[in-house]
Design an enzyme around this catalytic site. Structure first.
Site, PDB file in Angstrom:
ATOM      1  CG  HIS B  71       3.361  15.969  65.465  1.00  0.00           C
ATOM      2  ND1 HIS B  71       3.699  15.082  64.464  1.00  0.00           N
ATOM      3  CD2 HIS B  71       2.649  15.249  66.359  1.00  0.00           C
ATOM      4  CE1 HIS B  71       3.206  13.882  64.754  1.00  0.00           C
ATOM      5  NE2 HIS B  71       2.572  13.958  65.893  1.00  0.00           N
ATOM      6  CG  ASP B 150       0.215   5.796  65.953  1.00  0.00           C
ATOM      7  OD1 ASP B 150       0.343   7.035  65.903  1.00  0.00           O
ATOM      8  OD2 ASP B 150      -0.527   5.215  66.752  1.00  0.00           O
ATOM      9  CG  HIS B 255      -3.098  15.735  67.420  1.00  0.00           C
ATOM     10  ND1 HIS B 255      -2.131  14.759  67.268  1.00  0.00           N
ATOM     11  CD2 HIS B 255      -2.785  16.711  66.525  1.00  0.00           C
ATOM     12  CE1 HIS B 255      -1.292  15.126  66.320  1.00  0.00           C
ATOM     13  NE2 HIS B 255      -1.661  16.315  65.856  1.00  0.00           N
ATOM     14  CD  GLU B 358       8.543   8.163  40.651  1.00  0.00           C
ATOM     15  OE1 GLU B 358       7.744   7.802  41.541  1.00  0.00           O
ATOM     16  OE2 GLU B 358       8.599   7.623  39.531  1.00  0.00           O
ATOM     17  CG  PHE B 383       7.406  10.109  36.224  1.00  0.00           C
ATOM     18  CD1 PHE B 383       6.088  10.405  35.882  1.00  0.00           C
ATOM     19  CD2 PHE B 383       8.095   9.208  35.424  1.00  0.00           C
ATOM     20  CE1 PHE B 383       5.463   9.816  34.780  1.00  0.00           C
ATOM     21  CE2 PHE B 383       7.496   8.608  34.322  1.00  0.00           C
ATOM     22  CZ  PHE B 383       6.178   8.912  33.999  1.00  0.00           C
ATOM     23  CD  GLN B 419       4.955   8.131  30.282  1.00  0.00           C
ATOM     24  OE1 GLN B 419       6.036   7.756  30.678  1.00  0.00           O
ATOM     25  NE2 GLN B 419       3.834   7.784  30.885  1.00  0.00           N
TER      26      GLN B 419
END
Lengths: 614, 614
Positions: B71, B150, B255, B358, B383, B419
């Site tokens: 941004h 941050d 912001h 991942e 996953f 899974q």
């Protein structure tokens, strides 16, 4: 209540190991060695620290035990046998079998399991949600114990969890990390470097205790210490994978492998043979649960024609629904954009700021749902993709969670594609048992938010950034699974179907077409899953199977696909003219971007004319 | 090469602030205050440390600059103006405008931008991939500088990145965290507690430097120090949001808001007015790039009828394709399951273990693609949902990455639903510009793996756990976008279409039907996106629009939807009998689970009979 001596506990640990070997060998698959490393930890916990009434799993005073390392399910189920709630026969002959509740990874088809695990890095974040409920909402003294693997400490979500646990000072949460040094395919990153783990844990604001995970005294002291700490505790336990059977202990190549029968026999012998101890661990102190007074829900009422963003209506409606004391809101540090801040103002005690950590945002919702709360989590729709594995797993957990994604589609304008949800409808429709809602105006948003609170499963609502006219009177109802006909005549030529912002474009297109004598029926598909097949069939029938469907979403899997699937399932295939976002968008005004994507009123009208000319 | 004095750099910093204000006010939106906090940091970097030939952005020796806090794009574009590569006019009149390359968040439509950012927590993980390439593959001395916010330090992915950066000792990577204390809707979790950040960073194995982010001397020393460290460095800079304009500096509520025109005028005046400095920062030392010798690709050949799992064929084929020196493999700590270990054995120097992380797995692929490598990342298909925001963003980055997801569907058996990938085809089809492949046998897998290496965009392959017969001779070719007719006769009654394991079930069903005199055409839909519409139309035409489609996937958005969309787009709607996984599965054998889900050979044959009887 009989507290077990540590000597008896040693026997219990060996029983847990033997049973983990027996059930996996009988099943021909599973993770015995990952169970054996943690058996001492769990034996001491079960016998001396876990306060649990096994006959009353719904007792709100019960502690919670979550296996974040879900592949250690043999150990968990062996604990259930030791607690006397499943039989040895069921353990051995049920584990991993078709139709059995003793699935390969824990799922809450068993009453002593809170959440499905097996995708690593999720049990601890889920536990944070349960602990949040205990500390801030239930105000009950139950503890949340989470058994973690060392490999899963590589998942960022574990650190999101510890960060939030520390931020909310969840002293009722204890993570026990089984540092057995070996992952699926070899050594872990940090091996047995407990100090390295401890530095990370302390850096994240939690209390770290390092122990020998096979020393029952050390385990016992650490678990006791955890209950006294004023912060969340992480017990880092050095263990040996396959502990207790010399042929596999601390050896590579034995992850996720059941022992062959003869080997299993040797393992059982080395572990001292079968045992059938039943443990009487500590019980919770029964405390009466405070009934929470329920207020009257008075939904906001919007004036037809006034311009109100659905994201604002979401926030205002949720604030209204929040008079029900079970409703909780979770923000991804964008509450001023999603308008969740409306809820925060009205019910600050049931509003949790999860900051920019979407995985923990969804996991907290899952954890809160374990304790019966009605969690609404909100962020930009695009950013829920960050948490999709958690959403997928929450469906396996049969969790009841509500997600609201704002800032959908190219309609958001200048911020550009990183902030535009353009796949969310496809993604959320694919989730098992999900409900997908996409209201176009403030009135329908309010009605649907109220229903979301009562609805089970994963319920997703997509809201729009911009303010558009209120289309419906305040008393109109919008059942989930329904649709609305906004324009119709006895002899319509074509149906224009949309949802969210494209519905407004459909209405404008209908006006354009009307000026040329073309009568367009306009259909509001505010419920995409379930979708109103009957309404689609009626519209198709009334307009000679001439349909235009417009969506602010990529073409695969979204509204167009939902419509095609519905017609197909009804046995009445219909060709639709499908307008969707086909190119990668950039910045611009909403109008420029919708025009460029071909989903503007002009383009919808043009598509209708084409449909009528062929 | 002229190194700027720090005095000139102060002027440059003010220019960057003024330009950030000007372009956002002109656009009417954007993030000036988030740009102003980091202006001193970026001024010193640009003038004195970033080695970059702005006229030759493709110079392999150039440093890399990534704005993880996307941004702050006004600051980035203002740097481009200061570097002399975009005009002031373009900055002011192009920013956030329709059709402009100066989008609301950085995207690589500009040659000086490596990756799209704007979904927080991604730039640093992407940077890890670029740094991996520099350190281990290019062996070039370029540095990777990543400006972080941050707020985004709350994302677990940032800690996955620092963990991997330290594990691989990426001393060529520097993260600069703009700790301005204020997030979108209020203070961040840690505020200005630089020590808390530093403890986390050091705990994760990186070198932390804390500075005053507005002291040019401190910044300069820290950046110089970073280039000398033997580990990745994280510079934690205490800054003030909106720095330099007293009306907004360090105040909440500013912001993501452009200053109104009059306020902007006051800001520009307070900042000392407009400037148009052009900076000559350091240039890279030109080094000849070593051409990498390319080997002959000799794909494995499989005997028809032999039982070979497609996941094994994937690993073996990738090892063969790996003789091309640009091919790199990334493992999610399951290389023995995905069979990526076949590549590891053949090309250990181009194999990176990312452990169970991942998000970083996919981000590393994106970063490697920036440097022109051909990355293949593999884990269980389920996953990859963990990394979906990264996959979505990689499409916006126009990155060329290949993903292979194994263990798809109920076919995996006893491990249970956690899974089982049952939504992956819907999810991956929805990604912009994606290619989705799902081979049924080893021969087609080999052919498709070879093509993946040459294919652009996000290319996804789904592989199957179990071993099934090789269906095709070794010389058969399988173009992306094609399909194969495996059984046909001049007068077929019905088409059975499947992919992966269900194709084998379709073949068995065809055999069953054949015994009753029903001739079934069998269609292998190995390419789901793009799908072979012509083959579908021909099959439909040949069998009187009688089609059964079977998939080991939930019903929404998968193969069935792809088929319906294809027929719809071709203007020929066809009703299909759609067999998919409709209930939540549990554990069991593959056969039990496929039967229960209604996608077994028996059920396909039954569906065909129903289609023929209606």
């Amino acid at each position: 209540m009989t507290l077990q001596t540590l000597n008896n506990t040693r026997e219990l640990a060996q029983q847990l190991r033997v049973d983990s070997v027996r059930c996996t060998t009988a099943a021909g698959s599973g993770h015995p060695t990952s169970s054996m490393s943690a058996a001492d930890l769990m034996a001491v916990l079960l016998a001396r620290h876990l306060r649990y009434d096994w006959q009353r799993p719904d007792d709100p005073d019960n502690d919670h035990l979550i296996f974040s390392k879900g592949h250690a399910s043999p150990l968990l189920y062996s604990m259930f046998k030791a607690a006397g709630v499943i039989s040895d026969e069921k353990l051995i002959n049920g584990y991993r079998r078709f139709g059995s509740v003793l699935q390969g990874h824990p799922t809450p088809v068993l009453p002593w399991i809170d959440v499905a695990t097996g995708s690593l890095g999720q049990g601890l974040p889920d536990g944070v949600g349960v602990a949040l409920a205990g500390r801030y909402l239930d105000e009950l003294p139950f503890r949340v114990w989470v058994l973690c693997g060392d490999s899963e400490m590589a998942e960022g979500s574990m650190w999101e969890a510890l960060d939030k646990a520390a931020y909310y000072r969840l002293d009722n949460l204890t993570a026990i990390v089984d540092v057995n040094r070996l992952g699926q395919r070899g050594p872990t990153e940090l091996g047995w470097d407990l100090d390295a783990y401890a530095a990370r844990v302390e850096g994240f604001g939690c209390h770290a205790i390092t122990i020998d995970g096979h020393d029952l005294n050390e385990i016992d002291k650490a678990l006791a210490h955890a209950t006294e700490a004023d912060r969340p505790t992480v017990i880092l336990a050095r263990t040996r994978k396959g502990r207790g059977f010399s042929e596999v202990e601390n050896r590579e190549g034995w992850h996720g492998r059941a022992l062959p029968t003869e080997m299993a026999e040797r393992a059982i012998a080395e572990l001292g043979g079968e045992r059938h101890l039943v443990v009487n661990g500590p019980r919770p102190e029964g405390r009466p649960v405070q009934a929470r007074p329920s207020g009257q829900v008075s939904l906001p009422r919007y004036q037809q024609g006034a311009k109100v963003a659905t994201r604002l209506a979401f926030g205002q409606s949720l604030a209204a629904v929040g008079t029900q004391p079970s409703v909780v809101a979770l923000d991804g540090e964008v509450g001023n954009s999603t308008h969740l801040e409306e809820f925060a103002r009205a019910h600050p005690d049931r509003y949790f700021e999860m900051f920019i950590a979407e995985q923990q945002l969804v996991a907290a919702a899952v954890g809160l749902s374990v304790r019966g709360y009605i969690p609404f989590a909100a962020t930009f729709a695009a950013f829920f993709t960050r948490a999709h594995d958690f959403i997928r797993m929450s469906a396996i957990s049969r969790a009841n969670i509500r997600l609201c994604g704002s800032h959908a589609g190219v309609e958001i304008g200048a911020d550009g594609p990183s902030q535009m949800a353009l796949e969310d409808l496809a993604i959320m429709r694919a989730v098992h048992g999900s409900t997908v809602l996409y209201p176009s105006d403030a009135t329908s948003t309010a009605s649907l938010v109220a229903q979301m609170a009562e609805h089970s499963g994963v319920v997703y609502m997509r809201t729009t950034r911009g303010a558009y006219p209120v289309l419906y009177g305040p008393d109109e109802v919008f059942p989930i699974g329904g649709a609305k006909v906004l324009r119709s005549s006895p002899d319509d030529h074509v149906t224009l179907a949309g949802a969210g912002v494209t519905l407004h474009n459909c209405l404008a297109a209908a006006d354009q077409l009307g000026r040329d004598g073309i009568r367009a029926r306009v259909l509001d598909l505010y419920s995409l899953k379930p979708i109103d097949t009957q309404a689609l069939l009626e519209a198709a029938s009334a307009t000679g199977d001439r349909l235009v469907v417009a969506e602010d979403h990529y073409p695969a899997g979204g509204i167009g696909s939902a419509v095609l699937e519905a017609f197909n399932d009804a046995g009445h295939p219909v060709r639709i003219s499908h307008l969707a976002v086909r190119d990668l968008p950039g910045s611009g005004t909403p109008e420029q971007l919708m025009k460029a994507a071909g989903i503007s009123a002009d383009r919808i009208a043009e598509a209708a004319r084409q449909v009528l000319s062929t």
